[in-house]
Write a protein that holds these residues in place. Structure first.
Motif, PDB file in Angstrom:
ATOM      1  N   LEU A   3       0.802  -1.093   0.053  1.00 52.13           N
ATOM      2  CA  LEU A   3      -0.030  -0.047   0.007  1.00 52.13           C
ATOM      3  C   LEU A   3       0.967   1.194   0.026  1.00 52.13           C
ATOM      4  CD1 LEU A   3      -2.893  -1.004   2.701  1.00 52.13           C
ATOM      5  CD2 LEU A   3      -2.918  -1.288   0.060  1.00 52.13           C
ATOM      6  N   ALA A   8      -5.457   5.738   3.556  1.00 50.87           N
ATOM      7  CA  ALA A   8      -6.262   4.752   4.055  1.00 50.87           C
ATOM      8  C   ALA A   8      -7.027   5.558   5.215  1.00 50.87           C
ATOM      9  CB  ALA A   8      -5.742   3.602   4.415  1.00 50.87           C
ATOM     10  N   PHE A  25      -1.962  -1.793   7.729  1.00 48.96           N
ATOM     11  CA  PHE A  25      -1.766  -1.042   6.412  1.00 48.96           C
ATOM     12  C   PHE A  25      -0.519  -0.030   6.587  1.00 48.96           C
ATOM     13  CE2 PHE A  25      -6.473  -0.976   4.522  1.00 48.96           C
ATOM     14  CZ  PHE A  25      -6.455  -2.353   4.546  1.00 48.96           C
ATOM     15  N   ALA A  30       1.147   2.555   3.856  1.00 48.33           N
ATOM     16  CA  ALA A  30       0.026   3.473   3.993  1.00 48.33           C
ATOM     17  C   ALA A  30      -0.083   4.673   4.658  1.00 48.33           C
ATOM     18  CB  ALA A  30      -1.314   2.763   4.041  1.00 48.33           C
ATOM     19  N   VAL A  32      -2.352   6.315   7.083  1.00 43.44           N
ATOM     20  CA  VAL A  32      -3.412   5.751   7.776  1.00 43.44           C
ATOM     21  C   VAL A  32      -4.224   6.840   8.561  1.00 43.44           C
ATOM     22  CG1 VAL A  32      -4.635   4.141   9.273  1.00 43.44           C
ATOM     23  CG2 VAL A  32      -2.580   3.531   7.884  1.00 43.44           C
ATOM     24  N   LEU A 228      -6.167  -6.389   3.884  1.00 39.32           N
ATOM     25  CA  LEU A 228      -4.990  -5.785   3.064  1.00 39.32           C
ATOM     26  C   LEU A 228      -5.284  -6.605   1.578  1.00 39.32           C
ATOM     27  CD1 LEU A 228      -2.391  -4.799   2.557  1.00 39.32           C
ATOM     28  CD2 LEU A 228      -1.032  -6.787   3.535  1.00 39.32           C
ATOM     29  N   SER A 232      -5.789  -3.939  -1.378  1.00 40.54           N
ATOM     30  CA  SER A 232      -4.440  -3.718  -2.335  1.00 40.54           C
ATOM     31  C   SER A 232      -4.994  -4.468  -3.839  1.00 40.54           C
ATOM     32  CB  SER A 232      -3.338  -4.789  -1.852  1.00 40.54           C
ATOM     33  OG  SER A 232      -3.704  -6.032  -2.043  1.00 40.54           O
TER      34      SER A 232
END
Ligand code: NAD
Length: 252
Positions: A3, A8, A25, A30, A32, A228, A232
């Protein structure tokens, strides 16, 4: 990392599966947004992510309130510029109230969080997703959205509705590069699950309930791995579907 650079938003991320999803994540690159009713607990999750070198912020939002959901998406865009992934995880139980004892108040309360909440967050991210022609939505439903369920009527109906919402949104926006899928977890060891054993007016043992035998509880991290996958590109061919993660509870 699966990610890398993605933004996210995870609702209900101060605890349980949402926390595990936020942590995984972030570990996968990511940025987050850890969102919850409880800002202090959300900030603890953020602090834990940052201590491991991840990127996250905490934003308080009650998904049952329109203005909070608007603030969540606006706050995310102001911090990170966009939204790539929306995880609708916040949810509440219904104290196992059967249909005959239901009040409008309980029904509305459960639906406001479990069903209207995801609809609202989806409604708010869609303009962002449609403009860039990409985006992923993952709704945390429940096995209670697939079968009659040992929960009460409001919870079961609210999670069935989430699965319908998932199918419909996936269908409507597929041509715009947007995917919407759901997870139907079985019993997972979280704060909500602790109420499953504490309150059970139907008098059923865990192992007797459901269409088959409950093969036991899962860990939040096991659901995070499914999230996940769905968030993804590994799940690029999945849309409008619900992945059941229950160790076979509903299969037999
Ligand atoms: P949990 O209680 O540990 O976490 C739920 C989080 O949602 C909490 O941090 C809570 O503060 C937050 N929340 C509650 N109402 C909210 C609201 N109005 N706005 C924003 N945040 C709110 O429980 P969990 O088991 O991790 O639950 C996550 C999701 O998984 C829920 O949607 C639940 O219905 C679903 N689920 C749980 C199980 C299970 O056995 N634990 C099984 C199937 C599905």
């Amino acid at each position: 990392m699966k990610l890398d650079g993605k933004v996210a938003v995870v609702t209900g991320a101060a605890s349980g599966m949402g926390k595990a999803i936020a942590e995984l994540f972030a570990a996968e690159g990511a940025k987050v947004v850890v969102s919850d009713l409880n800002l202090d607990k959300a900030q603890e999750v953020v602090d834990g992510i940052k201590a491991k070198g991840g990127e996250a912020i905490a934003l308080v939002a009650n998904v049952a309130k329109e203005e909070d959901v608007q603030g969540l998406i606006d706050g995310t865009v102001s911090q990170y510029g966009t939204v790539d992934i929306l995880i609708n995880n916040a949810g509440i139980m219904d104290n196992f109230v059967p249909a005959g004892d239901l009040t409008d108040e309980l029904w509305d309360k459960v639906f406001a969080v479990n069903t209207t909440g995801p609809m609202r967050t989806i409604r708010k991210v869609l303009p962002i997703f449609t403009e860039k022609k990409s985006g992923v939505i993952v709704n945390v439903a429940s096995v209670g959205g697939l079968f009659g369920s040992r929960a009460g009527t409001a919870y079961t109906a609210s999670k069935h509705a989430v699965i319908g919402l998932t199918k419909n949104v996936g269908f409507q926006y597929a041509t715009q590069g947007i995917r919407c899928n759901a997870i139907a977890p079985g019993a997972v060891e979280t704060n909500i699950a602790s109420t499953l054993t504490a309150i059970n007016p139907f008098g059923m043992e865990r192992a007797q309930v459901g269409m088959g035998v409950n093969p036991g509880t899962g860990q939040p991290e096991e659901i995070a791995k499914v999230a996940l996958f769905l968030a993804s590109d590994d799940s690029s061919f999945l849309n409008g579907t619900t992945v059941t993660a229950d160790a076979g509870w509903t299969a037999y």
